[in-house]
Scaffold this active site. Structure first.
Site, PDB file in Angstrom:
ATOM      1  N   SER A 212      38.033  87.686 -12.534  1.00  0.00           N
ATOM      2  CA  SER A 212      38.366  89.099 -12.318  1.00  0.00           C
ATOM      3  C   SER A 212      39.374  89.544 -13.370  1.00  0.00           C
ATOM      4  O   SER A 212      40.466  88.972 -13.447  1.00  0.00           O
ATOM      5  CB  SER A 212      39.001  89.286 -10.948  1.00  0.00           C
ATOM      6  OG  SER A 212      38.154  88.815  -9.946  1.00  0.00           O
TER       7      SER A 212
ATOM      8  N   ARG B 288      47.239  87.932  -4.964  1.00  0.00           N
ATOM      9  CA  ARG B 288      47.343  87.587  -6.389  1.00  0.00           C
ATOM     10  C   ARG B 288      48.792  87.698  -6.895  1.00  0.00           C
ATOM     11  O   ARG B 288      49.044  88.080  -8.030  1.00  0.00           O
ATOM     12  CB  ARG B 288      46.446  88.479  -7.260  1.00  0.00           C
ATOM     13  CG  ARG B 288      44.964  88.335  -6.999  1.00  0.00           C
ATOM     14  CD  ARG B 288      44.485  86.912  -7.285  1.00  0.00           C
ATOM     15  NE  ARG B 288      43.040  86.846  -7.375  1.00  0.00           N
ATOM     16  CZ  ARG B 288      42.221  86.679  -6.340  1.00  0.00           C
ATOM     17  NH1 ARG B 288      42.731  86.537  -5.124  1.00  0.00           N
ATOM     18  NH2 ARG B 288      40.926  86.618  -6.503  1.00  0.00           N
TER      19      ARG B 288
ATOM     20  N   GLU C 249      44.541  91.928 -13.784  1.00  0.00           N
ATOM     21  CA  GLU C 249      44.934  90.728 -13.057  1.00  0.00           C
ATOM     22  C   GLU C 249      45.286  89.614 -14.048  1.00  0.00           C
ATOM     23  O   GLU C 249      46.100  88.742 -13.769  1.00  0.00           O
ATOM     24  CB  GLU C 249      43.754  90.291 -12.179  1.00  0.00           C
ATOM     25  CG  GLU C 249      44.170  89.416 -11.024  1.00  0.00           C
ATOM     26  CD  GLU C 249      43.385  88.141 -10.976  1.00  0.00           C
ATOM     27  OE1 GLU C 249      44.036  87.081 -11.019  1.00  0.00           O
ATOM     28  OE2 GLU C 249      42.155  88.185 -10.897  1.00  0.00           O
TER      29      GLU C 249
HETATM   30  N1  EPU Z   1      30.637  95.192  -5.889  1.00  0.00           N
HETATM   31  C1  EPU Z   1      29.743  96.069  -6.467  1.00  0.00           C
HETATM   32  N2  EPU Z   1      29.442  95.892  -7.783  1.00  0.00           N
HETATM   33  C2  EPU Z   1      29.976  94.892  -8.539  1.00  0.00           C
HETATM   34  C3  EPU Z   1      30.900  94.009  -7.946  1.00  0.00           C
HETATM   35  C4  EPU Z   1      31.205  94.181  -6.611  1.00  0.00           C
HETATM   36  O1  EPU Z   1      29.229  96.980  -5.824  1.00  0.00           O
HETATM   37  O2  EPU Z   1      29.649  94.795  -9.715  1.00  0.00           O
HETATM   38  C5  EPU Z   1      30.933  95.328  -4.460  1.00  0.00           C
HETATM   39  C6  EPU Z   1      30.309  94.163  -3.667  1.00  0.00           C
HETATM   40  O3  EPU Z   1      29.003  94.436  -3.285  1.00  0.00           O
HETATM   41  C7  EPU Z   1      31.240  94.070  -2.478  1.00  0.00           C
HETATM   42  C8  EPU Z   1      32.604  94.489  -3.065  1.00  0.00           C
HETATM   43  O4  EPU Z   1      32.342  95.208  -4.248  1.00  0.00           O
HETATM   44  O5  EPU Z   1      30.883  95.010  -1.502  1.00  0.00           O
HETATM   45  C9  EPU Z   1      33.494  93.295  -3.354  1.00  0.00           C
HETATM   46  O6  EPU Z   1      32.818  92.435  -4.278  1.00  0.00           O
HETATM   47  P1  EPU Z   1      32.965  90.828  -4.220  1.00  0.00           P
HETATM   48  O7  EPU Z   1      32.726  90.358  -2.843  1.00  0.00           O
HETATM   49  O8  EPU Z   1      32.134  90.257  -5.311  1.00  0.00           O
HETATM   50  O9  EPU Z   1      34.488  90.561  -4.472  1.00  0.00           O
HETATM   51  P2  EPU Z   1      35.544  91.247  -5.435  1.00  0.00           P
HETATM   52  O10 EPU Z   1      36.495  92.033  -4.630  1.00  0.00           O
HETATM   53  O11 EPU Z   1      34.850  91.940  -6.545  1.00  0.00           O
HETATM   54  C10 EPU Z   1      37.257  89.284  -5.142  1.00  0.00           C
HETATM   55  C11 EPU Z   1      38.080  88.402  -6.014  1.00  0.00           C
HETATM   56  C12 EPU Z   1      37.217  87.309  -6.636  1.00  0.00           C
HETATM   57  C13 EPU Z   1      36.601  86.511  -5.508  1.00  0.00           C
HETATM   58  C14 EPU Z   1      35.772  87.454  -4.626  1.00  0.00           C
HETATM   59  C15 EPU Z   1      35.176  86.771  -3.412  1.00  0.00           C
HETATM   60  C16 EPU Z   1      39.897  89.780  -6.856  1.00  0.00           C
HETATM   61  C17 EPU Z   1      40.511  90.459  -8.034  1.00  0.00           C
HETATM   62  N3  EPU Z   1      38.737  89.171  -7.060  1.00  0.00           N
HETATM   63  O12 EPU Z   1      36.311  89.946  -5.973  1.00  0.00           O
HETATM   64  O13 EPU Z   1      38.081  86.450  -7.368  1.00  0.00           O
HETATM   65  O14 EPU Z   1      35.767  85.469  -6.004  1.00  0.00           O
HETATM   66  O15 EPU Z   1      36.634  88.516  -4.135  1.00  0.00           O
HETATM   67  O16 EPU Z   1      36.180  86.559  -2.486  1.00  0.00           O
HETATM   68  O17 EPU Z   1      40.477  89.817  -5.779  1.00  0.00           O
HETATM   69  C18 EPU Z   1      39.011  86.046  -9.516  1.00  0.00           C
HETATM   70  O18 EPU Z   1      40.109  86.298  -9.022  1.00  0.00           O
HETATM   71  O19 EPU Z   1      38.884  85.728 -10.731  1.00  0.00           O
HETATM   72  C19 EPU Z   1      37.824  86.170  -8.691  1.00  0.00           C
HETATM   73  C20 EPU Z   1      36.603  86.017  -9.192  1.00  0.00           C
END
Ligand code: EPU
Length: 353
Positions: free
Chosen positions: A252, A180, A349
């Site tokens: 995010s 990012r 972010e």
């Molecule tokens: N998780 C939870 N509870 C929640 C959300 C997530 O327990 O409410 C856990 C999930 O189960 C998983 C881990 O946290 O084990 C990661 O969650 P997720 O795969 O949804 O991804 P994220 O790290 O929360 C990032 C990006 C997203 C992108 C997803 C998928 C960032 C800041 N965000 O989210 O990007 O879609 O990975 O690759 O890196 C964005 O930038 O706007 C965005 C949506």
């Protein structure tokens, strides 16, 4: 000031078909949080060649680029000119039997580019399906999802530099891309207008299915074709992320923090189920802010019109009528709570203005 205004109006009249100007504009429909701030002026342009003349006329004024407004939170009115790219052309600039290089104007919707690639059998950005925003914004925060980042396909970024009055093309290796992050959020912040991005896409299959539920969803659709991957990613996103047209948000709101392995290992003692993402950088690991906020008990919580989304805790939402100041105040509380619970600082972010 009056003289400047009439000069500007004249300019816009002359270039009426390529530049559109809006004075004292309500920004509610131009930011995905739907906060009701205003800008002194907003200019939409179609062709990069318009920019030198435009900047000559606006020379001493405050300006910034407002692209799709999907990663910005306005906390006050903007006392200057917002510049919005609208050109949508896609031009093939090089091709061989394995790859295609295309230059895409900054104003094209990102997901329209993904669709264009999928329809033509071009691999590289299918995992980035349905990310809201325009092509010109993709390199700024190096958008990423499901194991892919925009930097993996970007070859170069072309921009106008008002200070020198020149156009500049920066090769990807000079864009300082990171998680990012890019040079456009650092030393070039507020100094350039990105006019096009050049990508390289592959003609041979190279599916990336290793993240979360992706492989299961793709297999359920019959295997790793481009259209199955796109469909799977769209469905996963729709099931977790709120539609900005219905519920104001900027994806995010926070970044996932990068910490020392030792810190992560200490947390793992108390929370063995905590997700960790090892990084290429030695001794560092990425944590999941969504998980931390969720575990802190804040998922679905709400304070007036602002809340944590009920299906993805990384996303803050405007339930209707929230001001930017209210969103920030709520975000601070979330940050404090995560710090109290886990001793971890989480950064925003979203760009806060
Ligand atoms: N998780 C939870 N509870 C929640 C959300 C997530 O327990 O409410 C856990 C999930 O189960 C998983 C881990 O946290 O084990 C990661 O969650 P997720 O795969 O949804 O991804 P994220 O790290 O929360 C990032 C990006 C997203 C992108 C997803 C998928 C960032 C800041 N965000 O989210 O990007 O879609 O990975 O690759 O890196 C964005 O930038 O706007 C965005 C949506």
């Amino acid at each position: 000031m009056i003289a400047l205004f009439s000069k500007v109006t004249e300019l816009f009249f002359n270039f009426a078909t390529m530049i559109r100007v809006f004075e004292n504009i309500d920004l509610r429909e131009r930011n995905s949080f739907h906060v009701a701030q205003r800008a002194m002026r907003l200019v939409e342009f179609d062709k990069a060649e318009e920019l030198p003349t435009l900047f000559e006329e606006l020379c001493s004024e405050r300006w910034m680029v407002l692209s799709g407004g999907n990663n910005i939170l306005f906390t006050r009115d903007y006392d200057g000119t917002l510049i919005t790219p609208c050109g949508c052309d896609i031009r093939v600039v090089a091709e061989n039997e394995h790859e295609v290089e295309v230059e895409v104007e900054a104003g094209l919707e990102w997901d329209d580019l993904v669709q264009w690639c999928v329809e033509r059998g071009l691999w590289g950005i299918e995992n980035l399906s349905l990310i809201p925003g325009k092509v010109g914004a993709a390199p700024v925060q190096n958008i990423g999802a499901y194991g892919v980042e925009a930097k993996d396909a970007i070859r170069a970024v072309t921009m106008y530099v008002p200070e020198s009055g020149k156009f500049l093309t920066l090769a990807a290796e000079h864009c300082d891309f990171g998680y990012r992050e890019s040079v456009f959020k650092q030393s070039l912040r507020g100094k350039v207008v990105i006019t096009s991005v050049t990508f390289r896409f592959g003609k041979e299959p190279r599916p990336i299915l290793g993240y979360g539920d992706v492989i299961r969803e793709v297999e359920a659709r019959g295997g790793a074709t481009l259209s199955n991957i796109r469909e799977a990613i769209c469905d996963i996103r729709r099931s977790k992320l709120p539609d900005t047209a219905v519920l104001g948000n900027a994806g995010s709101f926070f970044k996932n923090p990068v910490v020392d392995v030792a810190v992560a290992e200490r947390l793992r003692v108390d929370y063995p189920e905590m997700p960790l993402y090892p990084l290429a950088e030695q001794g560092k690991v990425k944590l999941a802010t969504g998980w931390l906020i969720d575990k802190a008990g804040l998922k679905g919580s709400r304070d007036g019109a602002v809340g944590v989304h009920e299906r993805q805790a990384l996303v803050l939402v405007n339930h209707g009528g929230a001001t930017g100041g209210e969103v920030i105040a709520f975000a601070r509380k979330v940050q404090e709570r995560v710090k109290e619970c886990f001793g971890i600082e989480i950064d925003t972010e979203v760009n806060i203005l």
